[in-house]
Enzyme design. Structure first.
Site, PDB file in Angstrom:
ATOM      1  N   ASP A 125      21.363  40.617  15.822  1.00  0.00           N
ATOM      2  CA  ASP A 125      21.498  39.140  16.528  1.00  0.00           C
ATOM      3  C   ASP A 125      22.811  39.155  17.285  1.00  0.00           C
ATOM      4  OD1 ASP A 125      21.288  36.379  17.181  1.00  0.00           O
ATOM      5  OD2 ASP A 125      22.787  36.000  15.643  1.00  0.00           O
ATOM      6  N   PHE A 126      22.740  38.385  18.514  1.00  0.00           N
ATOM      7  CA  PHE A 126      23.998  38.335  19.309  1.00  0.00           C
ATOM      8  C   PHE A 126      25.014  37.360  18.901  1.00  0.00           C
ATOM      9  CE2 PHE A 126      26.362  37.269  23.104  1.00  0.00           C
ATOM     10  CZ  PHE A 126      26.906  38.661  23.407  1.00  0.00           C
ATOM     11  N   ASP A 127      24.810  36.104  19.315  1.00  0.00           N
ATOM     12  CA  ASP A 127      25.707  35.014  18.869  1.00  0.00           C
ATOM     13  C   ASP A 127      25.910  34.673  17.314  1.00  0.00           C
ATOM     14  OD1 ASP A 127      25.917  33.465  21.678  1.00  0.00           O
ATOM     15  OD2 ASP A 127      23.892  34.129  21.586  1.00  0.00           O
ATOM     16  N   ASP A 185      22.875  35.795  11.625  1.00  0.00           N
ATOM     17  CA  ASP A 185      23.518  34.681  10.945  1.00  0.00           C
ATOM     18  C   ASP A 185      22.935  33.298  10.785  1.00  0.00           C
ATOM     19  OD1 ASP A 185      23.571  34.174  13.854  1.00  0.00           O
ATOM     20  OD2 ASP A 185      25.376  32.583  13.563  1.00  0.00           O
TER      21      ASP A 185
HETATM   22 MG   LIG Z   1      22.838  33.978  15.699  1.00  0.00          MG
END
Ligand SMILES: [Mg+2]
Length: 284
Positions: free
Chosen positions: A47-49, A231
């Site tokens: 995932d990124f953020d 996350d």
């Molecule tokens: Mg995320």
């Protein structure tokens, strides 16, 4: 906090979840992590953020560090590296800025392989009437709530409440819920950390996108082990779907330790994700 059953359309993984605090740390227990990989070749999905970058007050403030970009580039020379983000695909591609990775946006709805192959459902995503209507309704109803941010992405609508004062957060949620009910069954509602998201109501998620990538690239063999880092709530789909043949690493801070997850290991923040990636880089 994510509690058992706190998903509107995702009850398939309410069994077998554990609190984050009960999981081994991917750093302290890296031997265990390595044992799970065994002799297999990792395929990395991130995932990124909140995973590769720290959470920031506004989505446009996120930046990938030089160190993270260097580690990802080195890993991509040795194995499959894919970024599976809630952002638009082209946006996350620009933010990461590395050519040899696979990028999926809109929580896996928008995925394309380097040779141009896309999942079968992709043509159905062109019908945006419900999302367009939902977006304009949300703009009207949320106009008077300071700090609320509506992000119209290519295939989804995100309503961020990170900058909304605490007494108004429930109002934002209930407005999004109303609009969801008005547009259902064309759309489904996903809840993330301080974000509500309306998506096309299809049986598709980050986990299915991961499995589709593995299968389409013929990486679904016993020699390959998919590892997913994420996350947020939408990442639980991937943890759940990889449960018996991959590794899930949940990124969860100190205040999130009671959250239930289908992941196998935990790390605390994006710095710790980098530590695990560097360890991986050294061991294969
Ligand atoms: Mg995320």
């Amino acid at each position: 906090m994510l509690l058992k059953g706190d998903f509107l359309h995702n009850s398939f993984y309410t069994d077998g979840q554990n609190p984050v605090c009960a999981l081994p740390s991917a750093i302290a227990a890296f031997d265990l992590f390595q044992n799970r990989i065994s002799q297999r070749r990792p395929a990395l999905f991130l995932d990124f953020d909140g995973t590769l970058t720290p959470i920031v007050p506004r989505p446009d403030m996120a930046r990938l560090s030089w160190a993270a970009r260097t580690v990802l580039a080195a890993l991509a020379e040795r194995c499959l590296v894919a970024i599976i983000s809630g952002r638009d695909r082209l946006e996350v591609e620009n933010l990461v800025g590395l050519p040899h990775l696979i990028y999926a946006g809109s929580h896996g709805f928008d995925v394309i392989l380097p040779d141009g192959r896309v999942p079968e459902h992709s043509c159905l995503l062109n019908d945006q009437a419900s999302l367009d209507r939902a977006c304009s309704t949300l703009r009207q109803r949320l106009a008077s709530i300071p700090g609320s941010l509506i992000e119209r992405k290519r295939f989804t609508i995100a309503v961020h409440s990170r900058n909304v004062s605490p007494e108004h957060v429930e109002t934002v949620k209930s407005i999004v819920r109303q609009v969801f009910e008005e547009e259902h069954p064309a759309v489904k509602l996903m809840r993330g950390k301080m974000v509500e998201e309306l998506q096309p109501n299809m049986d598709w998620d980050k986990g299915k996108a991961v499995l589709w990538i593995l299968e389409t690239l013929n990486f679904n063999s016993r020699e390959v082990i998919p590892i997913f880092f994420g996350d947020d709530v939408t990442d639980e789909h991937a943890f759940s779907r990889l449960r018996n043949h991959g590794i899930g690493v949940v990124v969860a801070g100190k205040t999130d330790q009671e959250r239930l997850t289908c992941a196998d290991f935990r790390v605390e923040n994006s710095d710790e994700v980098m530590t695990v990636l560097r360890c991986l880089q050294e061991c294969f």
